[in-house]
Design an enzyme around this catalytic site. Structure first.
Site, PDB file in Angstrom:
ATOM      1  N   ARG A  89     -39.994 -38.991 -47.770  1.00 62.63           N
ATOM      2  CA  ARG A  89     -41.466 -39.010 -47.671  1.00 62.63           C
ATOM      3  C   ARG A  89     -42.029 -40.280 -48.332  1.00 62.63           C
ATOM      4  NH1 ARG A  89     -45.856 -39.645 -50.765  1.00 62.63           N
ATOM      5  NH2 ARG A  89     -44.948 -38.340 -52.394  1.00 62.63           N
ATOM      6  N   ASP A  90     -41.972 -40.365 -49.639  1.00 58.66           N
ATOM      7  CA  ASP A  90     -42.571 -41.511 -50.343  1.00 58.66           C
ATOM      8  C   ASP A  90     -41.889 -42.807 -49.908  1.00 58.66           C
ATOM      9  OD1 ASP A  90     -44.003 -43.024 -52.246  1.00 58.66           O
ATOM     10  OD2 ASP A  90     -43.858 -41.451 -53.747  1.00 58.66           O
ATOM     11  N   HIS A 144     -42.837 -44.287 -60.518  1.00 61.43           N
ATOM     12  CA  HIS A 144     -42.483 -45.489 -59.757  1.00 61.43           C
ATOM     13  C   HIS A 144     -41.974 -46.538 -60.742  1.00 61.43           C
ATOM     14  CE1 HIS A 144     -44.037 -44.684 -55.595  1.00 61.43           C
ATOM     15  NE2 HIS A 144     -44.483 -43.625 -56.261  1.00 61.43           N
ATOM     16  N   CYS A 175     -46.979 -46.451 -52.233  1.00 61.03           N
ATOM     17  CA  CYS A 175     -48.132 -45.867 -51.566  1.00 61.03           C
ATOM     18  C   CYS A 175     -48.804 -46.946 -50.730  1.00 61.03           C
ATOM     19  CB  CYS A 175     -49.108 -45.297 -52.599  1.00 61.03           C
ATOM     20  SG  CYS A 175     -50.614 -44.685 -51.819  1.00 61.03           S
TER      21      CYS A 175
HETATM   22  N1  COA Z   1     -52.307 -34.310 -40.235  1.00 52.64           N
HETATM   23  C1  COA Z   1     -52.431 -34.889 -39.006  1.00 52.64           C
HETATM   24  N2  COA Z   1     -53.594 -35.335 -38.515  1.00 52.64           N
HETATM   25  C2  COA Z   1     -54.690 -35.205 -39.273  1.00 52.64           C
HETATM   26  C3  COA Z   1     -54.639 -34.619 -40.537  1.00 52.64           C
HETATM   27  C4  COA Z   1     -53.396 -34.164 -41.005  1.00 52.64           C
HETATM   28  N3  COA Z   1     -53.263 -33.613 -42.212  1.00 52.64           N
HETATM   29  N4  COA Z   1     -55.866 -34.608 -41.059  1.00 52.64           N
HETATM   30  C5  COA Z   1     -56.686 -35.181 -40.153  1.00 52.64           C
HETATM   31  N5  COA Z   1     -55.969 -35.534 -39.073  1.00 52.64           N
HETATM   32  C6  COA Z   1     -56.440 -36.195 -37.864  1.00 52.64           C
HETATM   33  C7  COA Z   1     -57.695 -35.569 -37.287  1.00 52.64           C
HETATM   34  O1  COA Z   1     -57.362 -34.551 -36.400  1.00 52.64           O
HETATM   35  C8  COA Z   1     -58.342 -36.734 -36.599  1.00 52.64           C
HETATM   36  O2  COA Z   1     -57.644 -36.989 -35.406  1.00 52.64           O
HETATM   37  P1  COA Z   1     -58.402 -37.639 -34.123  1.00 52.64           P
HETATM   38  O3  COA Z   1     -58.865 -39.002 -34.557  1.00 52.64           O
HETATM   39  O4  COA Z   1     -57.321 -37.712 -33.090  1.00 52.64           O
HETATM   40  O5  COA Z   1     -59.505 -36.710 -33.808  1.00 52.64           O
HETATM   41  C9  COA Z   1     -58.050 -37.902 -37.537  1.00 52.64           C
HETATM   42  O6  COA Z   1     -56.865 -37.519 -38.233  1.00 52.64           O
HETATM   43  C10 COA Z   1     -59.161 -38.170 -38.512  1.00 52.64           C
HETATM   44  O7  COA Z   1     -59.526 -36.961 -39.170  1.00 52.64           O
HETATM   45  P2  COA Z   1     -60.540 -36.892 -40.375  1.00 52.64           P
HETATM   46  O8  COA Z   1     -60.599 -35.489 -40.856  1.00 52.64           O
HETATM   47  O9  COA Z   1     -61.833 -37.574 -39.983  1.00 52.64           O
HETATM   48  O10 COA Z   1     -59.799 -37.695 -41.474  1.00 52.64           O
HETATM   49  P3  COA Z   1     -60.052 -39.127 -42.073  1.00 52.64           P
HETATM   50  O11 COA Z   1     -60.083 -40.178 -41.004  1.00 52.64           O
HETATM   51  O12 COA Z   1     -61.201 -39.056 -43.010  1.00 52.64           O
HETATM   52  O13 COA Z   1     -58.699 -39.310 -42.907  1.00 52.64           O
HETATM   53  C11 COA Z   1     -56.891 -38.167 -43.972  1.00 52.64           C
HETATM   54  C12 COA Z   1     -58.377 -38.411 -43.928  1.00 52.64           C
HETATM   55  C13 COA Z   1     -56.621 -37.397 -45.251  1.00 52.64           C
HETATM   56  C14 COA Z   1     -56.470 -37.355 -42.782  1.00 52.64           C
HETATM   57  C15 COA Z   1     -56.139 -39.518 -43.932  1.00 52.64           C
HETATM   58  O14 COA Z   1     -56.746 -40.420 -44.805  1.00 52.64           O
HETATM   59  C16 COA Z   1     -54.678 -39.350 -44.304  1.00 52.64           C
HETATM   60  O15 COA Z   1     -53.890 -38.819 -43.537  1.00 52.64           O
HETATM   61  N6  COA Z   1     -54.290 -39.812 -45.476  1.00 52.64           N
HETATM   62  C17 COA Z   1     -52.931 -39.645 -45.944  1.00 52.64           C
HETATM   63  C18 COA Z   1     -52.564 -40.785 -46.788  1.00 52.64           C
HETATM   64  C19 COA Z   1     -51.124 -40.709 -47.211  1.00 52.64           C
HETATM   65  O16 COA Z   1     -50.273 -40.117 -46.589  1.00 52.64           O
HETATM   66  N7  COA Z   1     -50.855 -41.397 -48.311  1.00 52.64           N
HETATM   67  C20 COA Z   1     -49.548 -41.486 -48.843  1.00 52.64           C
HETATM   68  C21 COA Z   1     -49.082 -40.259 -49.522  1.00 52.64           C
HETATM   69  S1  COA Z   1     -49.862 -39.950 -51.065  1.00 52.64           S
HETATM   70 ZN    ZN Z   2     -45.203 -41.877 -55.236  1.00 54.04          ZN
END
Ligand code: COA
Ligand code: ZN
Length: 309
Positions: free
Chosen positions: A15-16, A214, A245
């Protein structure tokens, strides 16, 4: 320390580690890595994340990796989620062992999951509501930027405790991951927060503790040891020192699992992990296209690495 001292290391490379790799890693390869880690003796492995595929494209096969991996009974496989949608997708795939992430610092939370820390903690409450009656539901709450934030610098201790208090308010027993997302924590800071958490919230009933480090500044092992001295027994690390990240510029890989296993084992603290098999897995992972590796043990002659102290 006695010969009975034991720690659990959760390998988070799938994952990370993989989340920051540009070139697509085939699902079968990801599955092979999870299976090799389990074969080396890891009892906990974070297999992927249910996050927006636009934000982190490499994680879009999280369900297939998790469900495709054939691991011994008793090996815990978990998946990271940032919101309710992630929980629903994981539950839909039959995955109940989840890691909910939010950041203690406001700017990193905005950068990572595009909302305020308060909103993320509220959403944690909704995840708990949906999950708490499911068979086998287990929750780790990963608190990112507990120590340092790329954007804000050192994070106020009171803010950390306030976040934990709010999360515990939902009434579910869970494990908190104290995450040094940027790798810029110092050992005394790690020990101070770990002790503060255990004194304030106890250890075992409602709250349990893990340290996620990290190695950006070369302090990953030292930080883990100070966390250990402060009573923490669960550690995240990544084979071959992968990790980072995508939303914390400048942060590099996780503390290498093999460095941590080497250190603990030679201090008489049991990890249950076969170091030779872990090093083979780390070599395999280090050979994948586009990965940035870290850690030390892979670079020393294998015989020296495996000779007991
Ligand atoms: N898994 C898959 N898709 C997701 C999701 C999830 N958990 N949460 C939201 N989505 C999808 C929505 O369905 C939407 O899809 P569409 O554009 O096809 O309609 C899109 O993502 C945007 O959704 P929204 O609720 O508006 O989210 P956002 O654009 O504000 O983004 C997160 C918020 C949290 C979804 C996004 O920033 C994210 O995935 N961050 C993860 C970061 C990460 O993994 N960091 C490293 C690990 S710490
Ligand atoms: Zn980490």
């Amino acid at each position: 320390m006695t010969a009975k001292d034991k720690v659990v290391i959760c390998d988070v490379a799938p994952r990370d580690g993989f989340q920051v790799v540009g070139p697509w890693i085939e699902t079968a390869t990801k599955i092979a890595v999870v299976e090799r880690l389990a074969g080396a003796g890891f009892l906990r492995i974070e297999t992927g994340a249910f996050v927006s595929p636009k934000a982190v494209p490499q994680m879009q096969d999280a369900a297939d990796v998790h469900k495709g991996a054939n691991v011994p009974a008793g090996t815990r496989l978990s998946s990271l989620i940032p919101n309710v949608k992630g929980a629903e997708l994981a539950f839909g795939a039959g995955i109940n062992d989840l890691v909910y992430v939010f950041s203690v610092s406001e700017s990193h939370n905005q950068s990572n999951v595009r909302r305020s820390t308060v909103d993320s903690i509220e959403e944690l409450g909704r995840v708990i509501d949906i999950g708490k009656d499911r068979d086998g539901f287990k929750l780790r709450v990963n608190m990112a930027t507990v120590f340092d934030c790329t954007f804000e610098g050192r994070v106020a201790e009171d803010r950390v405790y306030a976040c934990i208090e709010q999360a515990l308010g939902f009434g579910l027993a869970c494990e908190f991951g104290l995450c040094d997302t940027t790798g810029r924590a110092f050992p005394d800071h790690v020990a101070g927060i770990a002790e503060g958490c255990r004194q304030r919230f106890g250890d075992g009933e409602l709250a349990r503790w893990a340290f996620h480090g990290h190695d950006t500044f070369g302090l990953g092992v030292a930080n883990a040891l100070y966390a250990y001295q402060a009573g923490i027994r669960v550690f995240d690390a990544a084979c071959a020192g992968l990790g980072g990240c995508p939303f914390a510029p400048g942060a590099t890989g996780n503390t290498a699992s093999e460095d941590l296993v080497f250190t603990f084992e030679n201090m008489g603290i049991s990890t249950g992990i076969d170091l030779a098999k872990l090093l083979e897995t780390a070599e395999f992972v280090a050979g994948l296209d586009g990965v940035a590796t870290g850690g030390h043990l892979r670079t020393v002659p294998r015989k020296r690495a495996l000779a007991a102290a």
